[in-house]
Design an enzyme around this catalytic site. Structure first.
Site, PDB file in Angstrom:
ATOM      1  N   GLY A  20      36.309  28.844  41.826  1.00 30.73           N
ATOM      2  CA  GLY A  20      36.503  29.284  40.286  1.00 30.73           C
ATOM      3  C   GLY A  20      35.548  30.349  40.331  1.00 30.73           C
ATOM      4  N   SER A  21      35.065  31.086  41.378  1.00 38.44           N
ATOM      5  CA  SER A  21      33.882  32.219  41.295  1.00 38.44           C
ATOM      6  C   SER A  21      34.774  33.361  40.358  1.00 38.44           C
ATOM      7  CB  SER A  21      33.454  32.707  42.410  1.00 38.44           C
ATOM      8  OG  SER A  21      34.585  33.369  43.344  1.00 38.44           O
ATOM      9  N   ASN A  22      35.987  33.505  40.386  1.00 42.92           N
ATOM     10  CA  ASN A  22      36.764  34.501  39.573  1.00 42.92           C
ATOM     11  C   ASN A  22      36.825  33.999  38.240  1.00 42.92           C
ATOM     12  OD1 ASN A  22      37.917  36.855  41.092  1.00 42.92           O
ATOM     13  ND2 ASN A  22      38.495  35.308  42.125  1.00 42.92           N
ATOM     14  N   LEU A  98      54.165  28.750  40.153  1.00 46.50           N
ATOM     15  CA  LEU A  98      54.862  28.278  39.077  1.00 46.50           C
ATOM     16  C   LEU A  98      56.415  28.646  38.835  1.00 46.50           C
ATOM     17  CD1 LEU A  98      51.892  29.778  36.845  1.00 46.50           C
ATOM     18  CD2 LEU A  98      52.412  27.440  37.162  1.00 46.50           C
ATOM     19  N   ASN A 112      47.701  37.472  38.137  1.00 47.08           N
ATOM     20  CA  ASN A 112      47.110  36.884  39.108  1.00 47.08           C
ATOM     21  C   ASN A 112      46.189  38.051  40.122  1.00 47.08           C
ATOM     22  OD1 ASN A 112      46.826  34.919  41.192  1.00 47.08           O
ATOM     23  ND2 ASN A 112      48.313  35.847  42.548  1.00 47.08           N
ATOM     24  N   HIS A 114      44.892  38.471  43.872  1.00 47.52           N
ATOM     25  CA  HIS A 114      45.295  38.198  45.440  1.00 47.52           C
ATOM     26  C   HIS A 114      44.390  38.972  46.361  1.00 47.52           C
ATOM     27  CE1 HIS A 114      48.104  36.896  48.438  1.00 47.52           C
ATOM     28  NE2 HIS A 114      47.924  38.003  48.879  1.00 47.52           N
TER      29      HIS A 114
END
Ligand code: GRF
Length: 193
Positions: A20-22, A98, A112, A114
Site C-alpha cells: 500500500g505504498s501507492n 476486474l 491503474n 503499472h
C-alpha cells in the site's frame, strides 16, 4: 475523461493487495490543497495486506473481499461503493482482474498504476522481463482501466534508467519512488489541473 470536480472532491476508493505504498502517497496527496479527490474507501482482496493499516491510521473506511467467487464479491463491492457514493477508483497494486461488468459500472473512472513503460511488459514480473531483455530504460505508467489487462488509454508515464548492475529489487525500488509521484500527477492531469 470528462471528470469535473464541481464544488467537491471526487470521492475515491483505492484498491490494494499488499504494502500500500501507492495508497499512502494517494492519501497524502488527497489531503493537499490542490487535490481534486478525497480517499474515502480502501478495498483489499487480501486480509493480510499491510496497506490496510492506513485505514485505521487515516480513519478511512475499509472492506476486505476475498474474490474467491468473483461475481459475488464484485456485486457486494458495487453495492458498497454505490452506498458510499464512490465516484472514482484507483487501483494500486491490486492483484485481481476486474470483470467487464464491474468496469462498465465505473466506465472511464478507474485508473491503474503499472510498473513498466506500457505497452511493454503487461502483467506480472515486469522488472524481470525488462532486465532479461536488456532494456536501457523501464519505468511506470498510469492508465485508464478497460476490459483488457494493462491496455487502457495511457495518462502519464515516467522513464527510469536501468543501471549496469541493476537487480529486480533495485529496479523495483527505483520505480516505486517514481510511482508515488506519478499517480498524483496523473490525477491532476485528468482533471485538467
Ligand atoms: C507497485 O509497483 C504497482 O505498480 C504494482 O504493484 C506494486 C504495489 O506496491 N502494480 P504498493 O502496494 O503500492 O506498495
Amino acid at each position: 475523461m470528462a471528470l469535473s470536480t464541481g464544488y467537491h472532491r471526487v470521492r475515491t476508493a483505492v484498491f490494494i493487495s499488499g504494502t500500500g505504498s501507492n495508497l499512502k502517497s494517494l492519501i497524502k496527496f488527497s489531503k493537499s490543497k490542490k487535490s481534486p479527490i478525497s480517499v474515502n474507501f480502501i478495498i483489499s482482496n487480501n486480509p493480510k495486506a499491510k496497506g490496510l493499516n492506513y485505514a485505521k491510521k487515516f480513519k478511512i473506511k475499509k472492506t476486505v473481499l476475498n474474490f474467491q467467487n468473483k461475481i459475488l464479491s464484485e456485486n457486494k463491492l458495487l453495492s458498497i461503493l454505490k452506498k458510499n457514493n464512490i465516484e472514482m477508483i484507483c487501483l494500486a497494486g491490486f492483484m485481481k482482474i476486474l470483470s467487464k461488468n464491474f468496469i462498465k459500472n465505473f466506465k472511464g473512472k478507474i485508473l491503474n498504476i503499472h510498473p513498466s513503460l506500457l505497452p511493454k511488459y503487461k502483467g506480472l514480473n515486469t522488472h524481470e522481463k525488462a532486465l532479461i531483455n536488456k532494456e536501457k530504460y523501464s519505468g511506470c505508467t498510469v492508465h485508464f482501466v478497460n476490459s483488457r489487462l494493462d491496455s487502457g488509454k495511457i495518462i502519464l508515464q515516467k522513464k527510469v534508467k536501468i543501471s549496469e548492475n541493476e537487480t529486480v529489487e533495485s529496479l523495483a525500488k527505483k520505480i516505486l519512488v517514481q510511482e508515488h509521484k506519478l499517480y498524483p500527477k496523473a490525477i491532476l492531469k485528468i482533471f485538467n489541473l
